[in-house]
Design a protein around this motif. Structure first.
Motif, PDB file in Angstrom:
ATOM      1  N   ILE A  38       0.837  -1.200   0.000  1.00  0.00           N
ATOM      2  CA  ILE A  38       0.000   0.000   0.000  1.00  0.00           C
ATOM      3  C   ILE A  38       0.872   1.251   0.000  1.00  0.00           C
ATOM      4  O   ILE A  38       0.655   2.198  -0.766  1.00  0.00           O
ATOM      5  CB  ILE A  38      -0.947  -0.003   1.217  1.00  0.00           C
ATOM      6  N   GLY A  39       1.892   1.256   0.867  1.00  0.00           N
ATOM      7  CA  GLY A  39       2.752   2.428   0.983  1.00  0.00           C
ATOM      8  C   GLY A  39       3.518   2.730  -0.279  1.00  0.00           C
ATOM      9  O   GLY A  39       3.638   3.898  -0.690  1.00  0.00           O
ATOM     10  N   SER A  40       4.059   1.695  -0.922  1.00  0.00           N
ATOM     11  CA  SER A  40       4.811   1.932  -2.156  1.00  0.00           C
ATOM     12  C   SER A  40       3.889   2.403  -3.279  1.00  0.00           C
ATOM     13  O   SER A  40       4.277   3.234  -4.106  1.00  0.00           O
ATOM     14  CB  SER A  40       5.552   0.660  -2.574  1.00  0.00           C
ATOM     15  N   GLY A  41       2.643   1.893  -3.286  1.00  0.00           N
ATOM     16  CA  GLY A  41       1.693   2.309  -4.316  1.00  0.00           C
ATOM     17  C   GLY A  41       1.241   3.742  -4.151  1.00  0.00           C
ATOM     18  O   GLY A  41       1.028   4.460  -5.135  1.00  0.00           O
ATOM     19  N   ALA A  57       8.725   4.547   0.792  1.00  0.00           N
ATOM     20  CA  ALA A  57       8.236   3.199   1.085  1.00  0.00           C
ATOM     21  C   ALA A  57       8.558   2.252  -0.068  1.00  0.00           C
ATOM     22  O   ALA A  57       8.361   2.590  -1.244  1.00  0.00           O
ATOM     23  CB  ALA A  57       6.734   3.230   1.345  1.00  0.00           C
ATOM     24  N   GLN A  58       9.050   1.069   0.275  1.00  0.00           N
ATOM     25  CA  GLN A  58       9.409   0.065  -0.720  1.00  0.00           C
ATOM     26  C   GLN A  58       8.575  -1.188  -0.512  1.00  0.00           C
ATOM     27  O   GLN A  58       8.364  -1.623   0.619  1.00  0.00           O
ATOM     28  CB  GLN A  58      10.897  -0.293  -0.593  1.00  0.00           C
ATOM     29  N   SER A  59       8.113  -1.772  -1.599  1.00  0.00           N
ATOM     30  CA  SER A  59       7.358  -3.015  -1.508  1.00  0.00           C
ATOM     31  C   SER A  59       8.280  -4.162  -1.086  1.00  0.00           C
ATOM     32  O   SER A  59       9.384  -4.326  -1.641  1.00  0.00           O
ATOM     33  CB  SER A  59       6.716  -3.355  -2.851  1.00  0.00           C
ATOM     34  N   LEU A  60       7.837  -4.939  -0.120  1.00  0.00           N
ATOM     35  CA  LEU A  60       8.622  -6.100   0.307  1.00  0.00           C
ATOM     36  C   LEU A  60       8.537  -7.249  -0.689  1.00  0.00           C
ATOM     37  O   LEU A  60       9.239  -8.247  -0.536  1.00  0.00           O
ATOM     38  CB  LEU A  60       8.158  -6.553   1.695  1.00  0.00           C
ATOM     39  N   LEU A  61       7.661  -7.114  -1.684  1.00  0.00           N
ATOM     40  CA  LEU A  61       7.567  -8.137  -2.719  1.00  0.00           C
ATOM     41  C   LEU A  61       8.325  -7.722  -3.986  1.00  0.00           C
ATOM     42  O   LEU A  61       8.214  -8.385  -5.025  1.00  0.00           O
ATOM     43  CB  LEU A  61       6.096  -8.410  -3.063  1.00  0.00           C
ATOM     44  N   SER A  62       9.083  -6.638  -3.917  1.00  0.00           N
ATOM     45  CA  SER A  62       9.932  -6.266  -5.047  1.00  0.00           C
ATOM     46  C   SER A  62      11.053  -7.287  -5.195  1.00  0.00           C
ATOM     47  O   SER A  62      11.379  -8.030  -4.250  1.00  0.00           O
ATOM     48  CB  SER A  62      10.519  -4.875  -4.831  1.00  0.00           C
ATOM     49  N   ARG A  63      11.656  -7.317  -6.382  1.00  0.00           N
ATOM     50  CA  ARG A  63      12.717  -8.301  -6.634  1.00  0.00           C
ATOM     51  C   ARG A  63      13.863  -8.131  -5.647  1.00  0.00           C
ATOM     52  O   ARG A  63      14.382  -9.111  -5.096  1.00  0.00           O
ATOM     53  CB  ARG A  63      13.229  -8.154  -8.072  1.00  0.00           C
ATOM     54  N   GLU A  64      14.272  -6.892  -5.426  1.00  0.00           N
ATOM     55  CA  GLU A  64      15.399  -6.634  -4.526  1.00  0.00           C
ATOM     56  C   GLU A  64      15.124  -7.131  -3.114  1.00  0.00           C
ATOM     57  O   GLU A  64      15.974  -7.794  -2.498  1.00  0.00           O
ATOM     58  CB  GLU A  64      15.702  -5.136  -4.502  1.00  0.00           C
ATOM     59  N   ASN A  65      13.940  -6.827  -2.596  1.00  0.00           N
ATOM     60  CA  ASN A  65      13.621  -7.237  -1.229  1.00  0.00           C
ATOM     61  C   ASN A  65      13.379  -8.737  -1.114  1.00  0.00           C
ATOM     62  O   ASN A  65      13.682  -9.337  -0.075  1.00  0.00           O
ATOM     63  CB  ASN A  65      12.412  -6.458  -0.716  1.00  0.00           C
ATOM     64  N   LEU A  66      12.830  -9.358  -2.156  1.00  0.00           N
ATOM     65  CA  LEU A  66      12.679 -10.812  -2.131  1.00  0.00           C
ATOM     66  C   LEU A  66      14.045 -11.502  -2.122  1.00  0.00           C
ATOM     67  O   LEU A  66      14.228 -12.534  -1.469  1.00  0.00           O
ATOM     68  CB  LEU A  66      11.850 -11.275  -3.330  1.00  0.00           C
ATOM     69  N   GLU A  67      15.011 -10.926  -2.847  1.00  0.00           N
ATOM     70  CA  GLU A  67      16.364 -11.484  -2.814  1.00  0.00           C
ATOM     71  C   GLU A  67      16.954 -11.380  -1.410  1.00  0.00           C
ATOM     72  O   GLU A  67      17.571 -12.314  -0.897  1.00  0.00           O
ATOM     73  CB  GLU A  67      17.261 -10.735  -3.805  1.00  0.00           C
ATOM     74  N   LYS A  68      16.751 -10.216  -0.766  1.00  0.00           N
ATOM     75  CA  LYS A  68      17.246 -10.056   0.605  1.00  0.00           C
ATOM     76  C   LYS A  68      16.598 -11.062   1.543  1.00  0.00           C
ATOM     77  O   LYS A  68      17.266 -11.642   2.413  1.00  0.00           O
ATOM     78  CB  LYS A  68      16.960  -8.638   1.097  1.00  0.00           C
ATOM     79  N   LEU A  69      15.299 -11.267   1.362  1.00  0.00           N
ATOM     80  CA  LEU A  69      14.560 -12.145   2.266  1.00  0.00           C
ATOM     81  C   LEU A  69      14.964 -13.599   2.087  1.00  0.00           C
ATOM     82  O   LEU A  69      15.246 -14.295   3.071  1.00  0.00           O
ATOM     83  CB  LEU A  69      13.054 -11.984   2.035  1.00  0.00           C
ATOM     84  N   ILE A 360      11.273  -4.250   8.312  1.00  0.00           N
ATOM     85  CA  ILE A 360      10.877  -2.863   8.569  1.00  0.00           C
ATOM     86  C   ILE A 360      11.894  -1.911   7.940  1.00  0.00           C
ATOM     87  O   ILE A 360      11.543  -0.895   7.336  1.00  0.00           O
ATOM     88  CB  ILE A 360      10.748  -2.615  10.086  1.00  0.00           C
ATOM     89  N   ASN A 361      13.162  -2.276   8.049  1.00  0.00           N
ATOM     90  CA  ASN A 361      14.217  -1.448   7.461  1.00  0.00           C
ATOM     91  C   ASN A 361      14.143  -1.473   5.933  1.00  0.00           C
ATOM     92  O   ASN A 361      14.219  -0.424   5.279  1.00  0.00           O
ATOM     93  CB  ASN A 361      15.573  -1.968   7.939  1.00  0.00           C
ATOM     94  N   TRP A 362      13.975  -2.657   5.339  1.00  0.00           N
ATOM     95  CA  TRP A 362      13.913  -2.762   3.880  1.00  0.00           C
ATOM     96  C   TRP A 362      12.723  -1.988   3.304  1.00  0.00           C
ATOM     97  O   TRP A 362      12.827  -1.379   2.255  1.00  0.00           O
ATOM     98  CB  TRP A 362      13.811  -4.227   3.451  1.00  0.00           C
ATOM     99  N   SER A 363      11.594  -2.056   4.001  1.00  0.00           N
ATOM    100  CA  SER A 363      10.392  -1.402   3.494  1.00  0.00           C
ATOM    101  C   SER A 363      10.443   0.118   3.662  1.00  0.00           C
ATOM    102  O   SER A 363       9.739   0.847   2.962  1.00  0.00           O
ATOM    103  CB  SER A 363       9.145  -1.939   4.207  1.00  0.00           C
ATOM    104  N   ILE A 368       9.749   6.021   8.203  1.00  0.00           N
ATOM    105  CA  ILE A 368       8.725   6.949   7.710  1.00  0.00           C
ATOM    106  C   ILE A 368       7.666   7.187   8.788  1.00  0.00           C
ATOM    107  O   ILE A 368       7.273   8.326   9.061  1.00  0.00           O
ATOM    108  CB  ILE A 368       8.076   6.399   6.421  1.00  0.00           C
ATOM    109  N   LEU A 369       7.211   6.102   9.397  1.00  0.00           N
ATOM    110  CA  LEU A 369       6.223   6.231  10.476  1.00  0.00           C
ATOM    111  C   LEU A 369       6.799   7.013  11.642  1.00  0.00           C
ATOM    112  O   LEU A 369       6.123   7.873  12.225  1.00  0.00           O
ATOM    113  CB  LEU A 369       5.758   4.851  10.929  1.00  0.00           C
TER     114      LEU A 369
END
Length: 544
Positions: A38-41, A57-69, A360-363, A368-369
């Motif tokens: 929602i935040g990235s959108g 805000a970054q989506s946690l389902l982005s390629r970069e964050n999925l690689e980190k996860l 939380i850091n990746w997103s 922001i909050l």
């Protein structure tokens, strides 16, 4: 049914329906993923007033964050600071505990207590026993009851004083230990969400936890001697084969145990001498000559983790050699392994807590909050003591349902610590307020993991002593602790007292590294506008 009873029953029902903390973190991670989408959108963003960086805000389902996860999953766990800190200290503490050092030291301190000072000594020893982990519950509390009975006093008064000190005084101690390392280890990565260079050390709350001992000891002394013991009335020892012993002689230390304590004392003195030598020698690794004034001893404070681990290990080994509980070096290795095995539930929890904090850091949602919440609080202009009192109260509330201090702080710290940093409050002060709230309500909730054990101890002396009896006995302590804790936090802030060596109440952020002129959104409200944002003075939060 009385209103108080209905409230307590309601709390118990709600608490019993909560899942294990591991699954609480899984739920939080799931919610965080949805919120990141929602935040990235919507383009949620803010400006970090410390670094000058635009936070988006970054989506946690982005390629970069999925690689980190997925690819970086082992590294995420390995980089979780509290895990390495706790494991390091446990290597030494497990030897000290399993050789019998902690047990004998606690018993020796309590058994030699003068009768006139019995209650305050039980309290101070109870708070100091936090270094002994679970031994504090299974040694101090029942032994306090035995000693009170042997002194002709009501054993349940001793049990109550011991429980109040060990559990209600959980934030207090005279020296930092594994609990400080664990909680402050969670604080550091949370602080780095705002200031990547921020460093937290194990001594960051040292003066504050001493203050807890000084404030809480007379409170427990007065309540025990003036309220609890008169209310319990005259105690008559029960007859029969199952009656608990009141003979202190059955608890006396043997000659071998006394010898072990003497050898352990020599080992501790040796470690103190070694650390003093390393600090005073030319080119000391514990002193940073290039640091700012007041910060030059930070390496020394950070070395305390190694100091406590090595001291526990050597003192435990020395005690075991003297008392005969260690026959060879293999015994010590086995004890270390058993200590790590006992840590298994925490390691399981740490895996999920580490990923929650990292995500939380990746997103970018945590900072922001924090930035936007800090701006809102700044407009309200609440005094600093009231802000920290709110942390104490929130911590008290969550403590009624979730017993694990590290689990609660792992979830709260990534939001609360950065937010209060932006309001000029140091991470260590926020941590101290959290620890105070986490401490005071432990003794009043039946959901606390050791509550059934304490009830069992009490029923050895009075089989009719039920759950309600224990709760009503402990409520005066909890109420007094809450009032004293809130007052202590407010006074600490008002007087700007140091929390530990080189650590104060307030946080003075460094100047921003770069100016940011790109238009950003005002926070969690929608997409960025076309105009240049104004910046709220002192916070760096952009507003329309």
């Amino acid at each position: 049914m009385a209103l108080g009873t209905r409230i307590l029953n309601g709390v118990e029902r709600i608490g019993n329906r909560l899942p294990d903390p591991v699954f609480l973190f899984l739920w939080l991670i799931g919610g965080l993923v949805v919120l990141s989408l929602i935040g990235s959108g919507l383009g949620w963003s803010a400006i970090n007033p410390v670094t000058g960086e635009t936070l988006v805000a970054q989506s946690l389902l982005s390629r970069e964050n999925l690689e980190k996860l997925i690819i970086g999953m082992p590294r995420t766990l390995a980089d979780f600071p509290p895990l390495a800190i706790v494991v390091t200290i446990i290597y030494g503490a497990s030897v000290a505990e399993r050789t019998g050092l902690f047990n004998s030291a606690i018993r020796g301190a309590l058994l030699n207590a003068p009768k006139a000072l019995l209650t305050p000594i039980v309290v101070v020893v109870g708070m100091m026993s936090h270094h002994a982990s679970d031994a504090s519950y299974v040694v101090v509390i029942p032994l306090a009851a035995v000693i009170f009975a042997a002194a002709g006093r009501h054993p349940l008064a001793g049990l109550a004083a011991g429980f109040a000190a060990v559990s209600g005084g959980y934030a207090g101690n005279l020296f930092p230990g594994s609990q400080d390392a664990l909680i402050l280890g969670i604080t550091e990565p949370a602080a780095r969400l705002i200031d990547p260079t921020y460093s937290v050390n194990i001594a960051g709350n040292w003066f504050f936890i001493i203050g807890v001992v000084l404030v809480f000891t007379p409170i427990v002394w007065m309540i025990t001697d003036r309220i609890i013991e008169p209310r319990l009335g005259q105690w008559t020892p029960p007859a029969g084969a199952n009656a608990p012993t009141t003979k202190v002689e059955n608890q006396r230390l043997t000659n071998e145990q006394k010898k072990g304590l003497a050898w352990a004392g020599l080992a501790i003195l040796g470690m103190l001498a070694l650390w003093t030598l390393l600090t005073l020698m030319p080119g000391s690794p514990f002193i940073d000559p290039e640091a700012e004034v007041g910060q030059e001893f930070n390496p020394l404070y950070r070395s305390l983790i190694a100091f406590f681990a090595m001291t526990f290990f050597l003192a435990g080994g020395a005690y075991g050699a003297g008392a005969g509980t260690v026959k060879s070096h293999r015994d010590m290795v086995r004890m270390m392994g058993e200590g790590i095995a006992q840590l298994a539930p925490y390691i399981v929890l740490a895996f999920f807590a580490a990923h929650f904090v990292a995500m939380i850091n990746w997103s970018g949602l945590g900072p922001i909050l924090a930035v936007n919440a800090a701006a809102e609080l700044k407009t309200i202009a609440l005094p600093t003591p009231l802000l920290l009192i709110s942390v104490v109260l929130v911590s008290c509330f969550f403590d009624l349902f979730i017993g694990s201090a590290s689990a609660k702080w792992s979830a709260l710290a990534p939001i609360v610590v950065p937010m209060f940093m932006l309001l000029g409050i140091s991470p260590e002060m926020t941590t101290a307020a959290y620890r105070m709230g986490d401490s005071v309500t432990n003794i009043a909730t039946p959901l606390m993991s050791y509550f059934p054990l304490i009830l069992t101890f009490a029923q050895r002396w009075d089989p009719r002593f039920g759950l309600g009896s224990l709760m009503s006995t402990m409520l005066p302590y909890a109420g007094a602790f809450l009032v004293a804790g809130l007052t202590m936090v407010a006074v600490w802030v008002a007087l700007d007292l140091p929390l530990g060596p080189g650590v104060g109440v307030y946080y003075d952020p460094p100047a921003p590294q770069a100016e940011v002129s790109a238009p950003v959104d005002s926070g969690i409200t929608g997409t960025a506008g076309p105009a240049e944002p104004a910046v709220v003075a002192g916070t760096g939060v952009s507003t329309k």
